[in-house]
Motif scaffolding. Sequence first.
Motif, mmCIF file in Angstrom:
data_model
loop_
_atom_site.group_PDB
_atom_site.id
_atom_site.type_symbol
_atom_site.label_atom_id
_atom_site.label_comp_id
_atom_site.label_asym_id
_atom_site.label_seq_id
_atom_site.Cartn_x
_atom_site.Cartn_y
_atom_site.Cartn_z
ATOM 1 N N TRP A 94 0.895 -1.119 0.039
ATOM 2 C CA TRP A 94 0.014 -0.018 0.146
ATOM 3 C C TRP A 94 0.775 1.035 0.049
ATOM 4 O O TRP A 94 1.841 1.346 0.627
ATOM 5 C CB TRP A 94 -0.907 0.112 1.228
ATOM 6 C CG TRP A 94 -1.996 -1.034 1.530
ATOM 7 C CD1 TRP A 94 -3.272 -0.959 1.016
ATOM 8 C CD2 TRP A 94 -1.530 -2.522 1.843
ATOM 9 N NE1 TRP A 94 -3.533 -2.444 1.040
ATOM 10 C CE2 TRP A 94 -2.689 -3.255 1.828
ATOM 11 C CE3 TRP A 94 -0.583 -3.078 2.564
ATOM 12 C CZ2 TRP A 94 -2.822 -4.570 2.079
ATOM 13 C CZ3 TRP A 94 -0.625 -4.307 2.751
ATOM 14 C CH2 TRP A 94 -1.697 -5.055 2.598
ATOM 15 N N ALA A 95 0.441 2.318 -0.724
ATOM 16 C CA ALA A 95 0.948 3.462 -0.792
ATOM 17 C C ALA A 95 0.321 4.642 -0.318
ATOM 18 O O ALA A 95 -0.877 4.728 -0.894
ATOM 19 C CB ALA A 95 1.884 3.825 -2.229
ATOM 20 N N TYR A 96 0.585 5.408 0.739
ATOM 21 C CA TYR A 96 -0.119 6.338 1.281
ATOM 22 C C TYR A 96 0.383 7.607 1.049
ATOM 23 O O TYR A 96 1.693 8.060 1.653
ATOM 24 C CB TYR A 96 -0.473 6.311 2.786
ATOM 25 C CG TYR A 96 -1.180 7.430 3.400
ATOM 26 C CD1 TYR A 96 -2.499 7.800 2.852
ATOM 27 C CD2 TYR A 96 -0.742 8.159 4.170
ATOM 28 C CE1 TYR A 96 -3.218 8.883 3.646
ATOM 29 C CE2 TYR A 96 -1.375 9.322 4.785
ATOM 30 C CZ TYR A 96 -2.687 9.547 4.464
ATOM 31 O OH TYR A 96 -3.346 10.631 5.047
ATOM 32 N N ARG A 97 0.013 8.696 0.098
ATOM 33 C CA ARG A 97 0.525 9.854 -0.068
ATOM 34 C C ARG A 97 0.111 10.989 0.906
ATOM 35 O O ARG A 97 -1.144 11.117 1.283
ATOM 36 C CB ARG A 97 0.062 10.471 -1.524
ATOM 37 C CG ARG A 97 0.954 11.783 -1.838
ATOM 38 C CD ARG A 97 0.647 12.230 -3.104
ATOM 39 N NE ARG A 97 0.889 11.298 -4.162
ATOM 40 C CZ ARG A 97 2.349 10.786 -4.705
ATOM 41 N NH1 ARG A 97 3.377 11.180 -3.892
ATOM 42 N NH2 ARG A 97 2.350 9.766 -5.487
ATOM 43 N N TYR A 98 1.026 11.147 1.848
ATOM 44 C CA TYR A 98 0.849 12.249 2.969
ATOM 45 C C TYR A 98 0.780 13.742 2.577
ATOM 46 O O TYR A 98 1.426 14.139 1.970
ATOM 47 C CB TYR A 98 1.845 11.924 3.961
ATOM 48 C CG TYR A 98 1.708 12.755 5.460
ATOM 49 C CD1 TYR A 98 0.551 12.637 6.176
ATOM 50 C CD2 TYR A 98 2.402 13.643 5.670
ATOM 51 C CE1 TYR A 98 0.381 13.362 7.394
ATOM 52 C CE2 TYR A 98 2.364 14.463 6.784
ATOM 53 C CZ TYR A 98 1.042 14.373 7.540
ATOM 54 O OH TYR A 98 1.059 15.179 8.838
ATOM 55 N N LYS A 99 -0.419 14.232 3.102
ATOM 56 C CA LYS A 99 -0.527 15.655 3.095
ATOM 57 C C LYS A 99 -0.743 16.024 4.651
ATOM 58 O O LYS A 99 -1.514 15.625 5.529
ATOM 59 C CB LYS A 99 -1.661 16.140 2.300
ATOM 60 C CG LYS A 99 -1.373 15.840 0.750
ATOM 61 C CD LYS A 99 -2.661 16.552 0.224
ATOM 62 C CE LYS A 99 -2.405 16.097 -1.422
ATOM 63 N NZ LYS A 99 -3.629 16.530 -2.114
ATOM 64 N N LYS A 100 0.208 17.499 5.145
ATOM 65 C CA LYS A 100 0.014 17.629 6.389
ATOM 66 C C LYS A 100 -1.572 18.146 6.600
ATOM 67 O O LYS A 100 -2.232 18.566 5.795
ATOM 68 C CB LYS A 100 0.665 19.214 6.507
ATOM 69 C CG LYS A 100 0.811 19.651 7.960
ATOM 70 C CD LYS A 100 2.301 19.777 8.608
ATOM 71 C CE LYS A 100 2.010 20.342 9.811
ATOM 72 N NZ LYS A 100 2.748 19.482 10.688
ATOM 73 N N GLY A 101 -2.213 17.843 7.778
ATOM 74 C CA GLY A 101 -3.529 17.985 8.228
ATOM 75 C C GLY A 101 -4.419 16.722 7.790
ATOM 76 O O GLY A 101 -5.734 16.909 7.911
ATOM 77 N N GLY A 102 -3.777 15.612 7.520
ATOM 78 C CA GLY A 102 -4.587 14.503 7.203
ATOM 79 C C GLY A 102 -5.501 14.516 5.933
ATOM 80 O O GLY A 102 -6.295 13.856 5.822
ATOM 81 N N LYS A 103 -5.182 15.399 5.045
ATOM 82 C CA LYS A 103 -5.990 15.428 3.804
ATOM 83 C C LYS A 103 -5.437 14.836 2.508
ATOM 84 O O LYS A 103 -4.393 14.721 2.595
ATOM 85 C CB LYS A 103 -6.401 17.077 3.404
ATOM 86 C CG LYS A 103 -7.144 17.495 4.496
ATOM 87 C CD LYS A 103 -7.296 19.123 4.179
ATOM 88 C CE LYS A 103 -7.889 19.629 5.463
ATOM 89 N NZ LYS A 103 -7.985 21.420 5.307
#
Length: 103
Positions: A94-103
């Motif tokens: 699995w790959a999760y693209r992280y954006k600050k703020g959980g969006k």
Amino acid sequence: VMVKAVDWETGKMPAAQAMNAVMGSDPVSGDCILFANDKETFGFWSYDAGTRQWTRLSPRGEMPQADQRRGYNGYFDPARNVFVLFKNAGREVWAYRYKKGGK
């Protein structure tokens, strides 16, 4: 290593232990990304060291399944801005693209 504190039961922070958690650090935001593989707080979390706050993340798409028998491994890839999680010797990824703020 324990990622546990007095108020973990409130659901405001993960109750993961080192044996059932994967953590990586995002060098851009400075946040840590944690995948907790436990029944109480299963899922992705971020930790902001500046505010000392945990945030439960809500990734889109298929989520990994809780699996207490088999562990997960992973890392944060800063070049692609993704947290990569895998199990079964990389047969499930699995790959999760992280954006600050959980969006």
